[in-house]
Write a protein that holds these residues in place. Structure first.
Motif, PDB file in Angstrom:
ATOM      1  N   TYR A  67       0.834  -1.201   0.000  1.00 24.41           N
ATOM      2  CA  TYR A  67       0.000   0.000   0.000  1.00 24.41           C
ATOM      3  C   TYR A  67       0.872   1.256   0.000  1.00 24.41           C
ATOM      4  CZ  TYR A  67      -3.353   3.563   1.301  1.00 24.41           C
ATOM      5  OH  TYR A  67      -4.118   4.704   1.304  1.00 24.41           O
ATOM      6  N   VAL A 115       0.874   4.159  -3.187  1.00 25.99           N
ATOM      7  CA  VAL A 115       0.463   5.562  -3.105  1.00 25.99           C
ATOM      8  C   VAL A 115       1.628   6.524  -3.338  1.00 25.99           C
ATOM      9  CG1 VAL A 115      -1.492   5.092  -1.597  1.00 25.99           C
ATOM     10  CG2 VAL A 115       0.743   5.571  -0.578  1.00 25.99           C
ATOM     11  N   ARG A 131      -3.554  11.169  -9.172  1.00 29.97           N
ATOM     12  CA  ARG A 131      -4.490  10.071  -8.948  1.00 29.97           C
ATOM     13  C   ARG A 131      -5.856  10.575  -8.483  1.00 29.97           C
ATOM     14  NH1 ARG A 131      -0.399   8.975  -5.331  1.00 29.97           N
ATOM     15  NH2 ARG A 131       0.064   7.070  -6.474  1.00 29.97           N
ATOM     16  N   HIS A 155      -6.556   5.320  -7.010  1.00 26.59           N
ATOM     17  CA  HIS A 155      -6.008   4.930  -5.722  1.00 26.59           C
ATOM     18  C   HIS A 155      -6.536   3.554  -5.321  1.00 26.59           C
ATOM     19  CE1 HIS A 155      -5.449   6.306  -1.219  1.00 26.59           C
ATOM     20  NE2 HIS A 155      -5.058   5.055  -1.421  1.00 26.59           N
ATOM     21  N   SER A 212      -3.947   0.319  -5.470  1.00 25.23           N
ATOM     22  CA  SER A 212      -3.606  -0.096  -4.113  1.00 25.23           C
ATOM     23  C   SER A 212      -4.265  -1.424  -3.765  1.00 25.23           C
ATOM     24  CB  SER A 212      -4.020   0.971  -3.104  1.00 25.23           C
ATOM     25  OG  SER A 212      -3.332   2.174  -3.323  1.00 25.23           O
ATOM     26  N   VAL A 214       3.628   6.845   4.116  1.00 31.43           N
ATOM     27  CA  VAL A 214       2.347   7.302   3.577  1.00 31.43           C
ATOM     28  C   VAL A 214       2.274   8.832   3.595  1.00 31.43           C
ATOM     29  CG1 VAL A 214      -0.136   7.341   3.990  1.00 31.43           C
ATOM     30  CG2 VAL A 214       1.117   5.180   4.138  1.00 31.43           C
ATOM     31  N   SER A 256       4.576  10.198   0.922  1.00 27.92           N
ATOM     32  CA  SER A 256       4.005   9.924  -0.398  1.00 27.92           C
ATOM     33  C   SER A 256       2.884  10.896  -0.720  1.00 27.92           C
ATOM     34  CB  SER A 256       3.493   8.486  -0.466  1.00 27.92           C
ATOM     35  OG  SER A 256       4.563   7.567  -0.461  1.00 27.92           O
ATOM     36  N   THR A 277       3.048  13.172  -3.940  1.00 25.38           N
ATOM     37  CA  THR A 277       2.050  13.056  -5.004  1.00 25.38           C
ATOM     38  C   THR A 277       1.387  14.400  -5.291  1.00 25.38           C
ATOM     39  OG1 THR A 277       0.439  12.317  -3.345  1.00 25.38           O
ATOM     40  CG2 THR A 277       1.545  10.622  -4.638  1.00 25.38           C
ATOM     41  N   TYR A 298      -8.811  10.763  -0.746  1.00 24.05           N
ATOM     42  CA  TYR A 298      -7.783   9.824  -0.301  1.00 24.05           C
ATOM     43  C   TYR A 298      -8.404   8.758   0.600  1.00 24.05           C
ATOM     44  CZ  TYR A 298      -3.289   8.109   1.408  1.00 24.05           C
ATOM     45  OH  TYR A 298      -2.221   7.315   1.705  1.00 24.05           O
ATOM     46  N   GLN A 328       1.160   0.605 -11.329  1.00 21.79           N
ATOM     47  CA  GLN A 328       0.931   2.043 -11.193  1.00 21.79           C
ATOM     48  C   GLN A 328       0.792   2.726 -12.553  1.00 21.79           C
ATOM     49  OE1 GLN A 328       4.313   2.966  -8.417  1.00 21.79           O
ATOM     50  NE2 GLN A 328       2.753   4.187  -7.398  1.00 21.79           N
TER      51      GLN A 328
END
Length: 569
Positions: free
Chosen positions: A16, A20, A27, A32, A36, A91, A94, A98, A115, A499
């Motif tokens: 995961y 992300v 995204r 997502h 994921s 996370v 990321s 992103t 998200y 991805q």
């Protein structure tokens, strides 16, 4: 149900965190959830397999590790806390990266509610995939238990495995995939029979579908009617350029009907070219359509403005369904149609009387159209021998000519914008300035005629996605030379493949200049291919000193307005 595995849970969370991390496109929640969810399911299965196989190995070798209960408990807590801290950090970073990656392609970043929705969707998809896998395992075990009554256990496992594998292949490739393809095919056929809003039958004899045309308005299909109903007319070109102009010629043939073949359609295009007087124009462009027969106005209209309408554009349809469906069902129709049309037009030009002036022949195509257009040629030398120039936009990674040229690039030249033979014939352009300098600002050598241009954005997944990414890191990821791709995009075996695959459906929604959206930059690219500012340009083309930055802007605005007008009506 699949057995529980702590290692599987941990690897699912690792997947995961990887999923992300930044990719080429900004995204959405469903992007997502899809990427994921798939990667989390893969991570869990890998952890479960390692767990089970490791247990078997430990039992087989008789290995045992003993520790005091308190020591084991504390060790597990420390490992879990360290992992959770790493996961939270990964996370959060990321999410930050992103957002920066989304800014590079000028797309809105994922909001917090989106998200959270994507995370929930990923969890649901993970459970669904694991549930499907559990069902397959349950069927496998049931068959093994049944067959074991009459045959040895190893043979029972082998027979049951073969039956289950066959069942899975039939259900996925024939039942599920066949149903999806059938649905899209029926929908595409229905859309092909419709005429888009704001599109009307042309009255100009220089266009197919007009009253005197050999290719009727009803026969050209939905995308053919869009192509023939759009575009500038003589007075539009004169209003923008301030120069005398001719009525541009547009010729198109729809899908074969009855006993007709693609070859018959190609001959119809040639007959239409002759009827409209296209062989008396200075420029003749053969453009290969995408899967549904769509022709991009941004490839065609720049030529019409830059030549003052002294041009003709020819295309034909070979399928009803979008390019993505054609890739799944087979690329042969696109290759066959492109070859038949090009050879028919080229043969007609060669058959003209020796003393008669012939138009300069150019080819272009986007996406699947670029792939099929390049299939016509055996190599770069063949391109130079047969045409006066080529523009290929967003070429898919599986295109042989594109791949061979990219591999032959100079050392120190990045994959996103290769330099081949110092740009003597072919030039790869991320931006219009790449026609003169490479991505590092180094000046290219003299540009000879005929000229070939590949337009490709570093953020276009159509150009960069490849099955080779499952295991091998592509050069464009390692070199990090793309101006609109985050330097935080990292390669992970298997995960990067998923991805970038998930980037494909949204690539066409990116703003102009990013992803799979090519608009205003095609004007200066065509300007360079035609050589309007080069005294060595083909004799039939006029001096291009009148084309400056202001004129390019005016042409771009006129094209945008023309497309928007038909879309609004």
């Amino acid at each position: 149900m699949i057995a529980q595995s702590l290692l599987g849970v941990l690897l699912a969370l690792v997947m995961y965190a990887i999923s992300v991390s930044p990719s080429l496109m900004a995204r959405s929640w469903w992007w997502h959830a899809a990427s994921s969810g798939v990667l989390m399911a893969v991570g869990y299965v890998i952890g479960l397999v390692i767990d089970k196989v490791g247990g078997w190995v430990v039992d087989w070798v008789g290995l045992s590790v003993t520790a005091a209960p308190w020591a084991r408990e504390w060790a597990e807590r420390v490992v879990l806390v360290v992992f959770l801290l790493w996961f939270a950090r990964a996370v959060i970073l990321s999410a930050r990266d992103t957002r920066r990656a989304a800014a590079l392609v000028e797309m809105p970043p994922e909001t917090l509610p989106a998200y959270l929705l994507g995370a929930v969707g990923a969890l649901v998809l993970t459970y669904l995939l694991l549930g499907l896998l559990a069902g397959v395992i349950w069927i496998l075990r049931g068959l093994v238990n049944l067959f074991a009554r009459w045959m040895p256990a190893p043979v029972a496992w082998l027979v049951a495995g073969a039956l289950v594998a066959t069942l899975v292949v039939v259900l996925t490739s024939r039942v599920l995939m066949g149903g999806i393809l059938s649905f899209f095919s029926r929908h595409a056929l229905k859309m092909d029979r419709r005429t888009a809003r704001g599109i009307y039958q042309p009255v100009q004899p220089e266009r197919s579908g007009s009253l005197g045309s050999l290719s009727s308005w009803e026969s050209v299909g939905g995308q053919g009617r869009v192509f023939l109903g759009r575009g500038p007319h003589r007075e539009d070109i004169e209003a923008v350029t301030g120069r005398p102009a001719k009525e541009p010629i547009r010729v198109y043939a729809g899908m074969p009907h009855g006993r007709e073949t693609l070859a018959d359609r190609a001959r119809l295009v040639v007959d239409e070219l002759a009827r409209t007087g296209a062989f008396d124009r200075s420029v003749l462009v053969v453009t290969t359509s995408t899967g549904s027969g769509w022709v991009d106005e941004w490839q065609v209209q720049p030529v019409e403005y830059l030549t003052g309408g002294d041009c003709a554009t020819a295309s034909m349809q070979y399928s009803y369904v979008p390019s993505s469906i054609n890739v799944l069902t087979g690329l042969e129709p696109s290759m066959q149609a492109s070859a038949l049309l090009f050879e028919a037009v080229r043969s007609a030009l060669e058959a003209l009387p020796a003393g008669r002036r012939r138009p300069d022949l150019y080819v272009c195509g986007e996406s699947l159209g670029a792939y099929a257009s390049q299939h016509v040629f055996g190599g770069l030398d063949d391109v130079r021998a047969k045409v006066s120039g080529a523009l290929w936009v967003g070429t898919p990674s599986f295109t042989d000519l594109h791949r061979d040229l990219t591999r032959s690039r100079h050392r120190g030249s990045p994959e996103v914008a290769p330099v081949v033979d110092n740009g003597r014939v072919v030039r790869f352009a991320n931006l219009p300035e790449n026609l003169a300098v490479d991505v590092y600002g180094r000046e290219l050598g003299p540009w000879e005629f005929p000229r070939v241009v590949y337009a490709q954005h570093p953020s276009d997944p159509v150009v960069w996605w490849s099955t080779d990414m499952i295991w091998n890191q592509p050069d464009w990821m390692r070199e990090k030379a793309g101006h609109d791709v985050s330097s935080r995009v990292e390669f992970t075996r298997g995960a990067s493949f998923i991805q970038v695959l998930a980037d494909l459906p949204v690539a066409g929604t990116a703003p102009a200049g990013h992803g799979h959206t090519y608009h205003e930059e095609l004007i200066p690219l065509w300007e360079g291919i035609l050589g309007l500012h080069d005294p060595r340009r083909p004799a039939a083309l006029p001096d291009g000193d009148w084309v400056d930055a202001d004129m390019r802007t005016r042409i771009g605005q006129a094209i945008s307005a023309n497309i928007a007008l038909s879309d609004r009506q």
